[in-house]
Write a protein that holds these residues in place. Sequence first.
Motif, PDB file in Angstrom:
ATOM      1  N   ASP A  19       5.781   4.059  -3.279  1.00  0.00           N
ATOM      2  CA  ASP A  19       5.929   2.788  -4.008  1.00  0.00           C
ATOM      3  C   ASP A  19       4.223   2.426  -4.489  1.00  0.00           C
ATOM      4  O   ASP A  19       3.661   2.712  -4.210  1.00  0.00           O
ATOM      5  N   GLU A  20       4.857   2.722  -6.233  1.00  0.00           N
ATOM      6  CA  GLU A  20       3.366   3.142  -7.092  1.00  0.00           C
ATOM      7  C   GLU A  20       2.102   1.496  -6.746  1.00  0.00           C
ATOM      8  O   GLU A  20       0.610   1.449  -6.350  1.00  0.00           O
ATOM      9  N   ALA A  21       2.891   0.747  -6.779  1.00  0.00           N
ATOM     10  CA  ALA A  21       2.376  -0.741  -6.491  1.00  0.00           C
ATOM     11  C   ALA A  21       1.375  -1.005  -5.015  1.00  0.00           C
ATOM     12  O   ALA A  21       0.969  -2.027  -4.728  1.00  0.00           O
ATOM     13  N   VAL A  22       2.473  -0.284  -3.926  1.00  0.00           N
ATOM     14  CA  VAL A  22       1.777  -0.876  -2.641  1.00  0.00           C
ATOM     15  C   VAL A  22       0.729   0.436  -2.352  1.00  0.00           C
ATOM     16  O   VAL A  22      -0.166   0.074  -1.755  1.00  0.00           O
ATOM     17  N   VAL A  23       0.548   1.549  -3.313  1.00  0.00           N
ATOM     18  CA  VAL A  23       0.110   2.218  -2.747  1.00  0.00           C
ATOM     19  C   VAL A  23      -1.135   1.614  -3.386  1.00  0.00           C
ATOM     20  O   VAL A  23      -2.660   1.725  -2.806  1.00  0.00           O
ATOM     21  N   ALA A  24      -1.380   1.138  -4.702  1.00  0.00           N
ATOM     22  CA  ALA A  24      -2.643   0.450  -5.395  1.00  0.00           C
ATOM     23  C   ALA A  24      -3.205  -0.331  -4.906  1.00  0.00           C
ATOM     24  O   ALA A  24      -4.569  -0.917  -4.459  1.00  0.00           O
ATOM     25  N   GLU A  25      -2.074  -1.470  -4.350  1.00  0.00           N
ATOM     26  CA  GLU A  25      -2.683  -2.627  -3.293  1.00  0.00           C
ATOM     27  C   GLU A  25      -3.429  -1.946  -1.772  1.00  0.00           C
ATOM     28  O   GLU A  25      -4.253  -2.562  -1.521  1.00  0.00           O
ATOM     29  N   ALA A  26      -2.783  -1.244  -1.071  1.00  0.00           N
ATOM     30  CA  ALA A  26      -2.950  -0.160   0.207  1.00  0.00           C
ATOM     31  C   ALA A  26      -4.897  -0.097  -0.759  1.00  0.00           C
ATOM     32  O   ALA A  26      -5.561  -0.337   0.172  1.00  0.00           O
ATOM     33  N   ARG A  27      -4.746   0.548  -1.772  1.00  0.00           N
ATOM     34  CA  ARG A  27      -5.698   1.199  -2.016  1.00  0.00           C
ATOM     35  C   ARG A  27      -7.395   0.466  -1.826  1.00  0.00           C
ATOM     36  O   ARG A  27      -8.342   0.188  -1.844  1.00  0.00           O
ATOM     37  N   SER A  28      -6.707  -0.794  -2.839  1.00  0.00           N
ATOM     38  CA  SER A  28      -7.339  -1.903  -3.090  1.00  0.00           C
ATOM     39  C   SER A  28      -8.385  -2.158  -2.156  1.00  0.00           C
ATOM     40  O   SER A  28      -9.235  -2.957  -1.888  1.00  0.00           O
ATOM     41  N   TYR A  29      -7.459  -2.438  -0.349  1.00  0.00           N
ATOM     42  CA  TYR A  29      -7.888  -2.797   0.063  1.00  0.00           C
ATOM     43  C   TYR A  29      -8.441  -1.542   1.163  1.00  0.00           C
ATOM     44  O   TYR A  29      -8.909  -2.368   2.015  1.00  0.00           O
ATOM     45  N   GLY A  30      -8.678  -0.775   0.865  1.00  0.00           N
ATOM     46  CA  GLY A  30      -9.283  -0.091   1.443  1.00  0.00           C
ATOM     47  C   GLY A  30      -8.778   1.109   2.730  1.00  0.00           C
ATOM     48  O   GLY A  30      -8.868   1.094   3.111  1.00  0.00           O
ATOM     49  N   ILE A  31      -7.317   0.857   2.308  1.00  0.00           N
ATOM     50  CA  ILE A  31      -6.672   1.351   3.778  1.00  0.00           C
ATOM     51  C   ILE A  31      -6.366   1.928   3.020  1.00  0.00           C
ATOM     52  O   ILE A  31      -6.358   3.109   2.290  1.00  0.00           O
ATOM     53  N   SER A  32      -6.046   3.432   4.329  1.00  0.00           N
ATOM     54  CA  SER A  32      -6.267   5.140   4.440  1.00  0.00           C
ATOM     55  C   SER A  32      -5.133   4.951   4.308  1.00  0.00           C
ATOM     56  O   SER A  32      -4.106   5.062   5.347  1.00  0.00           O
ATOM     57  N   LEU A  33      -3.891   5.779   3.711  1.00  0.00           N
ATOM     58  CA  LEU A  33      -2.661   6.181   3.372  1.00  0.00           C
ATOM     59  C   LEU A  33      -2.248   7.302   4.242  1.00  0.00           C
ATOM     60  O   LEU A  33      -0.962   6.540   4.481  1.00  0.00           O
TER      61      LEU A  33
END
Length: 81
Positions: A19-33
């Motif tokens: 999900d694009e929104a989940v990816v964007a939010e994860a990246r904004s928090y510096g979470i490694s996908l």
Amino acid sequence: MATKALSPVKRRPVNLSLDEAVVAEARSYGISLSRTSEEAIAAAVKTERERRWKEENRAAIEGWNVWLEENGLPYADLRLF
């Protein structure tokens, strides 16, 4: 005492659709996908492995439980607590 060097873990590139929104939010928090995905998949694999082990050994576990109900814990009379 010499220690053996750990061999590097082999990595395999894979394609995931997320999900694009989940990816964007994860990246904004510096979470490694990659790391988070790997940890979640590893947890799911562990859960499934345990579920299958319990199913494969269900008869033996049930048999042991019946034996315990009928006989009690082995050496229970020797317990000090």
